[in-house]
Scaffold this motif. Sequence first.
Motif, PDB file in Angstrom:
ATOM      1  N   ALA A  20     -37.067 -48.995 -21.363  1.00  0.00           N
ATOM      2  CA  ALA A  20     -37.277 -47.797 -20.556  1.00  0.00           C
ATOM      3  C   ALA A  20     -38.525 -47.021 -21.001  1.00  0.00           C
ATOM      4  O   ALA A  20     -39.288 -46.541 -20.166  1.00  0.00           O
ATOM      5  N   GLU A  21     -38.738 -46.952 -22.329  1.00  0.00           N
ATOM      6  CA  GLU A  21     -39.864 -46.131 -22.804  1.00  0.00           C
ATOM      7  C   GLU A  21     -41.231 -46.681 -22.393  1.00  0.00           C
ATOM      8  O   GLU A  21     -42.223 -45.969 -22.430  1.00  0.00           O
ATOM      9  N   PHE A  22     -41.276 -47.979 -21.999  1.00  0.00           N
ATOM     10  CA  PHE A  22     -42.558 -48.538 -21.563  1.00  0.00           C
ATOM     11  C   PHE A  22     -42.584 -48.714 -20.039  1.00  0.00           C
ATOM     12  O   PHE A  22     -43.458 -49.371 -19.507  1.00  0.00           O
ATOM     13  N   SER A  23     -41.606 -48.161 -19.346  1.00  0.00           N
ATOM     14  CA  SER A  23     -41.480 -48.409 -17.916  1.00  0.00           C
ATOM     15  C   SER A  23     -41.779 -47.189 -17.063  1.00  0.00           C
ATOM     16  O   SER A  23     -41.425 -47.147 -15.883  1.00  0.00           O
ATOM     17  N   ALA A  24     -42.415 -46.167 -17.648  1.00  0.00           N
ATOM     18  CA  ALA A  24     -42.677 -44.928 -16.909  1.00  0.00           C
ATOM     19  C   ALA A  24     -43.432 -45.202 -15.612  1.00  0.00           C
ATOM     20  O   ALA A  24     -43.096 -44.659 -14.551  1.00  0.00           O
ATOM     21  N   LYS A  25     -44.458 -46.100 -15.689  1.00  0.00           N
ATOM     22  CA  LYS A  25     -45.268 -46.378 -14.502  1.00  0.00           C
ATOM     23  C   LYS A  25     -44.431 -47.031 -13.413  1.00  0.00           C
ATOM     24  O   LYS A  25     -44.519 -46.671 -12.239  1.00  0.00           O
ATOM     25  N   LYS A  26     -43.581 -47.989 -13.840  1.00  0.00           N
ATOM     26  CA  LYS A  26     -42.720 -48.690 -12.870  1.00  0.00           C
ATOM     27  C   LYS A  26     -41.818 -47.691 -12.160  1.00  0.00           C
ATOM     28  O   LYS A  26     -41.613 -47.751 -10.956  1.00  0.00           O
ATOM     29  N   GLU A  33     -42.337 -44.508 -11.731  1.00  0.00           N
ATOM     30  CA  GLU A  33     -43.131 -43.681 -10.799  1.00  0.00           C
ATOM     31  C   GLU A  33     -43.280 -44.408  -9.470  1.00  0.00           C
ATOM     32  O   GLU A  33     -43.149 -43.814  -8.411  1.00  0.00           O
ATOM     33  N   GLU A  34     -43.566 -45.726  -9.560  1.00  0.00           N
ATOM     34  CA  GLU A  34     -43.724 -46.521  -8.332  1.00  0.00           C
ATOM     35  C   GLU A  34     -42.432 -46.536  -7.527  1.00  0.00           C
ATOM     36  O   GLU A  34     -42.436 -46.375  -6.318  1.00  0.00           O
ATOM     37  N   VAL A  35     -41.332 -46.719  -8.250  1.00  0.00           N
ATOM     38  CA  VAL A  35     -40.028 -46.755  -7.567  1.00  0.00           C
ATOM     39  C   VAL A  35     -39.799 -45.425  -6.855  1.00  0.00           C
ATOM     40  O   VAL A  35     -39.436 -45.375  -5.685  1.00  0.00           O
ATOM     41  N   GLY A  60     -42.031 -43.275  -5.961  1.00  0.00           N
ATOM     42  CA  GLY A  60     -43.019 -43.144  -4.871  1.00  0.00           C
ATOM     43  C   GLY A  60     -42.502 -43.814  -3.619  1.00  0.00           C
ATOM     44  O   GLY A  60     -42.535 -43.249  -2.527  1.00  0.00           O
ATOM     45  N   LYS A  61     -41.989 -45.027  -3.770  1.00  0.00           N
ATOM     46  CA  LYS A  61     -41.437 -45.766  -2.616  1.00  0.00           C
ATOM     47  C   LYS A  61     -40.286 -44.981  -2.022  1.00  0.00           C
ATOM     48  O   LYS A  61     -40.151 -44.891  -0.817  1.00  0.00           O
ATOM     49  N   CYS A  62     -39.432 -44.413  -2.902  1.00  0.00           N
ATOM     50  CA  CYS A  62     -38.274 -43.679  -2.416  1.00  0.00           C
ATOM     51  C   CYS A  62     -38.725 -42.525  -1.539  1.00  0.00           C
ATOM     52  O   CYS A  62     -38.217 -42.321  -0.443  1.00  0.00           O
ATOM     53  N   SER A  63     -39.783 -41.766  -2.013  1.00  0.00           N
ATOM     54  CA  SER A  63     -40.190 -40.597  -1.221  1.00  0.00           C
ATOM     55  C   SER A  63     -40.845 -41.038   0.097  1.00  0.00           C
ATOM     56  O   SER A  63     -40.710 -40.369   1.101  1.00  0.00           O
ATOM     57  N   ASP A  64     -41.554 -42.261   0.097  1.00  0.00           N
ATOM     58  CA  ASP A  64     -42.131 -42.774   1.345  1.00  0.00           C
ATOM     59  C   ASP A  64     -41.052 -42.997   2.404  1.00  0.00           C
ATOM     60  O   ASP A  64     -41.253 -42.791   3.575  1.00  0.00           O
ATOM     61  N   GLN A  65     -39.898 -43.480   1.878  1.00  0.00           N
ATOM     62  CA  GLN A  65     -38.837 -43.867   2.814  1.00  0.00           C
ATOM     63  C   GLN A  65     -38.096 -42.644   3.371  1.00  0.00           C
ATOM     64  O   GLN A  65     -37.357 -42.750   4.318  1.00  0.00           O
ATOM     65  N   GLN A  66     -38.274 -41.487   2.722  1.00  0.00           N
ATOM     66  CA  GLN A  66     -37.499 -40.315   3.160  1.00  0.00           C
ATOM     67  C   GLN A  66     -38.068 -39.702   4.436  1.00  0.00           C
ATOM     68  O   GLN A  66     -39.240 -39.793   4.697  1.00  0.00           O
TER      69      GLN A  66
END
Length: 207
Positions: free
Chosen positions: A189-195, A197-199, A201-207
Amino acid sequence: MKMSKGRLIVFSAPSGCGKGTMLEEILKEGSFRCSISATTRDPRPGEADGVNYYYMNNDEFAEHIKNNDFLEYALYCDHYYGTLLSEVEPYLEKGINVILEIEVQGAMRVKEIRPDGIFIFVAPPSIQELRRRLHKRGTEAEDVIEQRVSEAAGEIEQSVNYDYIIINDALEDAVSDFFDIINAEKLKAEFSAKKIEEVLGKCSDQQ
Ligand code: 5GP
């Protein structure tokens, strides 16, 4: 905590544990660079300066200590060994994963400075097997073999201070354990911050 683009992997194993052969296999995969250490020990047959180590005398080594050129250094079996910062930092900055193949005292020093490293200890299946492998290698005299075996027992006791332990019984399994560790580390998890953010980002696109 200092975070870098490449991952620093600290890889320790008593000599004779098959670490060299494991590293050969690991390097073939192409996403790791092995740091070349400095040492005051003599080259073994087949070893070359600037390939296996930077071979130097005690004065040259002391000069590097004085100039703060080392990430860490240690005295091991009557010889100095050290990791030059120039072998590590520029590569991590470029996003290259760097492997330090170093003994326990040096590894513990690196753990204090770079706790974001991945600390892996490779152990032999038994002390008897380690002694047999050192005899088979035939590069050391009998008294040096016994010194290394007793050093190894002390090192194995300290393996609990590492993040991961691989028992090198069969080369293929040990190498596969190494890549399992690296893959699991990538998913932390500590190295997955960027991933994440992308997730999101996609979620907010879909809203
Ligand atoms: P060898 O003489 O068999 O090549 O290495 C002896 C020990 O020194 C091994 O355990 C090896 O991992 C360790 N070693 C090699 N380079 C370094 C280094 O830069 N720093 C430290 N602390 N140990 C090292």
